[in-house]
Design an enzyme around this catalytic site. Structure first.
Site, short mmCIF file in Angstrom:
data_model
loop_
_atom_site.label_atom_id
_atom_site.label_comp_id
_atom_site.label_asym_id
_atom_site.label_seq_id
_atom_site.Cartn_x
_atom_site.Cartn_y
_atom_site.Cartn_z
N PHE A 157 0.86 -1.19 0.00
CA PHE A 157 0.00 0.00 0.00
C PHE A 157 0.89 1.23 0.00
O PHE A 157 1.64 1.48 0.94
CB PHE A 157 -0.95 0.07 1.21
CG PHE A 157 -1.83 1.29 1.11
CD1 PHE A 157 -2.98 1.27 0.34
CD2 PHE A 157 -1.47 2.48 1.73
CE1 PHE A 157 -3.77 2.42 0.20
CE2 PHE A 157 -2.25 3.63 1.59
CZ PHE A 157 -3.40 3.59 0.82
N ASP A 207 9.22 2.95 1.96
CA ASP A 207 8.05 3.77 2.30
C ASP A 207 7.82 3.60 3.80
O ASP A 207 7.30 2.58 4.25
CB ASP A 207 6.84 3.30 1.49
CG ASP A 207 5.57 4.09 1.83
OD1 ASP A 207 5.57 4.82 2.84
OD2 ASP A 207 4.58 3.94 1.09
N LYS A 256 2.60 11.29 7.13
CA LYS A 256 1.73 11.07 8.30
C LYS A 256 2.20 11.81 9.56
O LYS A 256 1.97 12.99 9.68
CB LYS A 256 1.54 9.57 8.51
CG LYS A 256 0.71 8.97 7.37
CD LYS A 256 0.02 7.66 7.68
CE LYS A 256 -1.04 7.35 6.64
NZ LYS A 256 -0.75 6.21 5.79
#
Ligand code: PLP
Length: 406
Positions: free
Chosen positions: A149, A234, A263
């Site tokens: 993802f 990531d 984030k």
């Protein structure tokens, strides 16, 4: 198990109805309508309190509405919020220097959302492939992992192995090869002279807290180096303390060529993301090659600087390691026929069930614990890293009750 039937108040129902009527249905949220929050606790419009065990997918590792971030928000918003990078601003250089000091990477390329940072990493890898490695025009290949993802843009969903993420969005962006997650031989076989990068999550979050075999990150990093392939991690969700290290790659004592963060980088106050890499790699950019109106804006940079300092000052990485290990051990001691496996690292824990996780998340909500299922069968537990041992005890009692009562 059956879904608990609870009465939804008219105010809550009214807001749910408005959202259902006037917003696209691209999410399936739990029916809790949150109004305010503090630290690990969120409050719905009826005033009911919940312990947040999702932390906005780890974007609020510092806890909700952290007072220092609130102070920075007020202070910076009164000075200046946006210049665009047509001009310089006084926060951006300090943000880059502090991120460099914290991580050791030479350079920073700022963006806003995580997906934008991943796109930036992909563009960087291709550019580096052509300009530095010498790959023939339009032949660059990037290797990614099944179950990944990395966000929702068209190029990113082009290499998703989740059919739903791609369905109806073609034609897709070419140039990607998918290998099984954690499979070194598959990586070796997939690399060709045209491979510019290998992109992975050091732990797959959305896939259900999937941890690669021990040693994989190190072996993959070595293999990439031997083949002049950029090793790109990531760490948008795994980074900034979530796994009990500042970054998850530190569990294997390696350093990736390209690091993607987002984030928690601005503690949930603002979308701030970045690509970090060496001068050789980010040095491929010339003015005009890439950009973002909001990327590097003074408000986001000021918030990110404070958000990073909170992680250090409040020892959130150490808290995550210590409390996470204890909490994982307790959850692993649960005896319930519903549980298939409990796994995790730091305060990032997945409870994999034999059946659907959604009804358990709904039952937990009734008990005052907010979790969200991921990939149908996994309950993900990822509270803000400011959570205390007592608060985790409180959550544990409720999780145990819900899981052991059926
Ligand atoms: C959330 C996430 C993204 C995408 O970030 P957005 O800010 O939602 O675009 C990318 N990669 C990982 C690993 C993520 O968890």
């Amino acid at each position: 198990m059956t879904t608990p039937h609870m009465e939804i108040s008219t105010r809550t129902q009214h807001l749910i109805d408005l959202e259902t009527e006037f917003s696209a249905h691209n999410y399936h949220p739990l029916d809790v309508v949150i109004e305010r929050a503090e630290g690990v606790w969120v409050y719905d419009v009826e005033g009911k309190r919940y312990l947040d065990c999702l932390a906005a997918y780890s974007a609020v590792n510092q806890g909700h509405c952290h007072p220092r971030l609130l102070h920075t928000l007020h202070e910076q918003a009164q000075k200046i919020t946006l210049t665009s990078r047509a001009f310089r601003n006084e926060q951006f250089p300090l943000f880059c220097k502090e991120l460099h000091d914290l991580t050791g990477f030479d350079m920073v390329l700022p963006m806003n959302s995580g997906a934008e940072a991943v796109e930036t990493a992909l563009k960087t890898a291709r550019k580096w492939g052509y300009k530095v490695k010498g790959i023939p025009a339009n032949q660059a290949e990037i290797i990614v992992c099944a179950g990944n993802f990395h966000g929702r843009t068209l190029s990113i969903v082009s290499f998703s192995s989740d059919e739903q993420y791609r369905d109806g969005f073609g034609p897709l962006t070419p140039g990607f090869k998918i290998i099984p997650y954690g499979d070194l031989q598959a990586l070796r076989d997939a690399i060709t002279p045209n491979t510019c990068a290998f992109l992975m999550e050091p732990i797959q979050g959305e896939a259900g807290i999937v941890i690669p075999p021990a040693g994989f990150l190190r072996q993959a990093a070595d293999l990439c180096r031997q083949n002049r392939v950029l090793f790109m991690l990531d760490e948008i969700q795994s980074g900034l303390g979530r796994t009990g290290k500042l970054f998850a790659y530190m569990h294997e004592d390696i350093v990736p060529d390209v690091l993607i963060v987002g984030k928690a980088l601005a503690g949930g106050f603002y979308p701030v993301s970045a690509v970090l890499a060496s001068r050789e790699i980010l040095g491929v950019y010339k003015p005009g090659d890439h950009g973002s109106t909001f990327g590097g804006n003074p408000l986001g940079c000021a918030l990110a600087r404070t958000a990073l300092r909170i992680i250090i000052d409040e020892k959130l990485v150490e808290r995550s390691a210590e409390l996470g290990a204890e909490f994982l051990a307790r959850l692993q001691s649960l005896r319930s026929p519903a549980i298939k496996e409990v796994r995790g690292r730091g305060l990032w824990i997945g409870i994999e069930l034999h059946g659907k996780a959604r009804p358990y998340c709904e039952a937990l909500k009734e008990e005052g614990v907010l979790c969200k299922e991921t990939h149908d069968h996994v309950i993900r537990i990822a509270p803000p890293l400011v959570v205390t041992r007592e608060e985790l005890d409180w959550a544990f009692e409720r999780i145990a009750k819900v899981l052991e009562s059926r």
